[in-house]
Scaffold this motif. Structure first.
Motif, PDB file in Angstrom:
ATOM      1  N   ASN A 129     -21.437  12.901  63.858  1.00 45.11           N
ATOM      2  CA  ASN A 129     -20.764  12.238  62.744  1.00 45.11           C
ATOM      3  C   ASN A 129     -19.849  13.223  62.030  1.00 45.11           C
ATOM      4  OD1 ASN A 129     -21.926   9.638  62.824  1.00 45.11           O
ATOM      5  ND2 ASN A 129     -23.714  10.298  61.661  1.00 45.11           N
ATOM      6  N   THR A 130     -18.618  12.823  61.759  1.00 42.70           N
ATOM      7  CA  THR A 130     -17.760  13.586  60.859  1.00 42.70           C
ATOM      8  C   THR A 130     -17.131  12.628  59.869  1.00 42.70           C
ATOM      9  OG1 THR A 130     -15.894  13.415  62.404  1.00 42.70           O
ATOM     10  CG2 THR A 130     -17.193  15.427  62.487  1.00 42.70           C
ATOM     11  N   ARG A 131     -16.889  13.110  58.671  1.00 47.90           N
ATOM     12  CA  ARG A 131     -16.175  12.289  57.700  1.00 47.90           C
ATOM     13  C   ARG A 131     -14.750  12.039  58.206  1.00 47.90           C
ATOM     14  NH1 ARG A 131     -19.023  16.090  55.193  1.00 47.90           N
ATOM     15  NH2 ARG A 131     -17.225  17.475  55.121  1.00 47.90           N
ATOM     16  N   ASP A 132     -14.237  10.862  57.952  1.00 49.89           N
ATOM     17  CA  ASP A 132     -12.912  10.477  58.449  1.00 49.89           C
ATOM     18  C   ASP A 132     -11.841  11.055  57.530  1.00 49.89           C
ATOM     19  OD1 ASP A 132     -10.636   9.369  59.460  1.00 49.89           O
ATOM     20  OD2 ASP A 132     -11.368   7.302  59.449  1.00 49.89           O
ATOM     21  N   GLN A 172     -20.236   4.376  55.457  1.00 48.90           N
ATOM     22  CA  GLN A 172     -21.570   4.457  54.877  1.00 48.90           C
ATOM     23  C   GLN A 172     -21.485   4.017  53.417  1.00 48.90           C
ATOM     24  OE1 GLN A 172     -22.956   8.342  53.866  1.00 48.90           O
ATOM     25  NE2 GLN A 172     -25.133   7.807  54.016  1.00 48.90           N
ATOM     26  N   TYR A 210     -16.591   7.355  58.114  1.00 52.64           N
ATOM     27  CA  TYR A 210     -17.015   8.316  59.126  1.00 52.64           C
ATOM     28  C   TYR A 210     -16.366   8.001  60.468  1.00 52.64           C
ATOM     29  CZ  TYR A 210     -20.791  10.585  56.501  1.00 52.64           C
ATOM     30  OH  TYR A 210     -21.500  11.327  55.598  1.00 52.64           O
ATOM     31  N   THR A 260     -17.761   8.546  64.374  1.00 53.21           N
ATOM     32  CA  THR A 260     -18.857   8.979  65.240  1.00 53.21           C
ATOM     33  C   THR A 260     -18.314   9.153  66.646  1.00 53.21           C
ATOM     34  OG1 THR A 260     -20.551   7.876  63.926  1.00 53.21           O
ATOM     35  CG2 THR A 260     -21.106   8.385  66.207  1.00 53.21           C
TER      36      THR A 260
END
Length: 248
Positions: free
Chosen positions: A137-140, A183, A234, A236
């Protein structure tokens, strides 16, 4: 301080704050996990932490053994998923038999491992036709306020919007899946999320305070982050790796 020593300190920081990690880290979207699982039945989830990925795999019908070096992480996992076998261990020394898994997974963890040693262990425990699954997961950061948030968390040094895994000899990437999602969280949730990151856990008290102050200023500056509920975007990314023999 060498990069290896720094990485070890960051990895070991997760032995702290297991309950906070469980409460504030995001899980993984079911579509990504379903793609990762495929037809596998017996899964070894390495670096399982508090069971964010483990829970999704179990919900999809997999039989999972969860491995993590931190007893406190496994305590939380065991409380949530008492049917899952938990074992203390590391990617480089998996305390399980040969050829026991259809799939070995690493969620948010492969970047901490010794790639060559971990690859050898993965190949040892996989059955013929078995695969390695990585998910991240990384923040967008294509969203402007999220980009500012990442800069605040990292003192202007971003982690990057994507993780590109490096594998040891005998494994090769066979596929990739990407999904964007959000989220549901709150201002306090984002502040608490920052406290679960390795760069917070390894910082001094003054550095921790400065980081949270920077994040608060970002949250104060945008209408969408002043709401009671915040939608945190996010990305993924998931990868499947298979056995590879050069020349074949």
């Amino acid at each position: 301080m060498s990069d290896t020593t720094r990485d070890r300190q960051h990895a070991e920081s997760f032995r702290e704050n297991a309950d906070g990690y469980d409460a504030h880290r995001p899980s993984y979207p079911v579509e990504s996990v379903r793609w990762l699982l495929g037809a596998a039945q017996d899964v070894v989830d390495v670096g399982a932490g508090t069971g964010k990925l483990t829970a999704e795999l179990v919900a999809l019908g997999a039989s999972v053994t969860a491995i993590d070096p931190a007893a406190d992480m496994l305590r939380v996992l065991g409380e949530r998923l008492p049917q899952v076998e938990t074992v203390e261990g590391s990617a480089e020394h998996l305390p399980i038999p040969d050829a026991c898994a259809d799939l070995v997974t690493f969620a948010q963890a492969w970047h901490w491992v010794d790639v060559d040693a971990a690859t050898r262990e993965v190949l040892r425990v996989l059955r013929p036709g078995g695969r390695l699954g990585l998910i991240w997961n990384t923040r967008d950061e294509s969203v402007p306020w999220v980009d500012e948030l990442s800069a605040a968390m990292h003192r202007g040094l971003h982690e990057g919007s994507a993780y590109h895994p490096t594998l040891g000899a005998g494994l090769t990437i066979a596929g990739k899946h990407e999904q964007r999602w959000t989220q549901r969280t709150t201002r306090e949730g984002i502040l608490q999320l920052a406290t679960t990151r390795s760069y917070y856990l390894t910082a001094t008290e003054s550095e921790r305070t400065a980081m949270l102050d920077r994040i608060a200023r970002v949250l104060d500056a945008h209408p969408e982050t002043r709401a009671d509920e915040i939608l945190l975007p996010y990305v993924t990314e998931a990868w499947i790796a298979e056995r590879f023999t050069p020349g074949c």
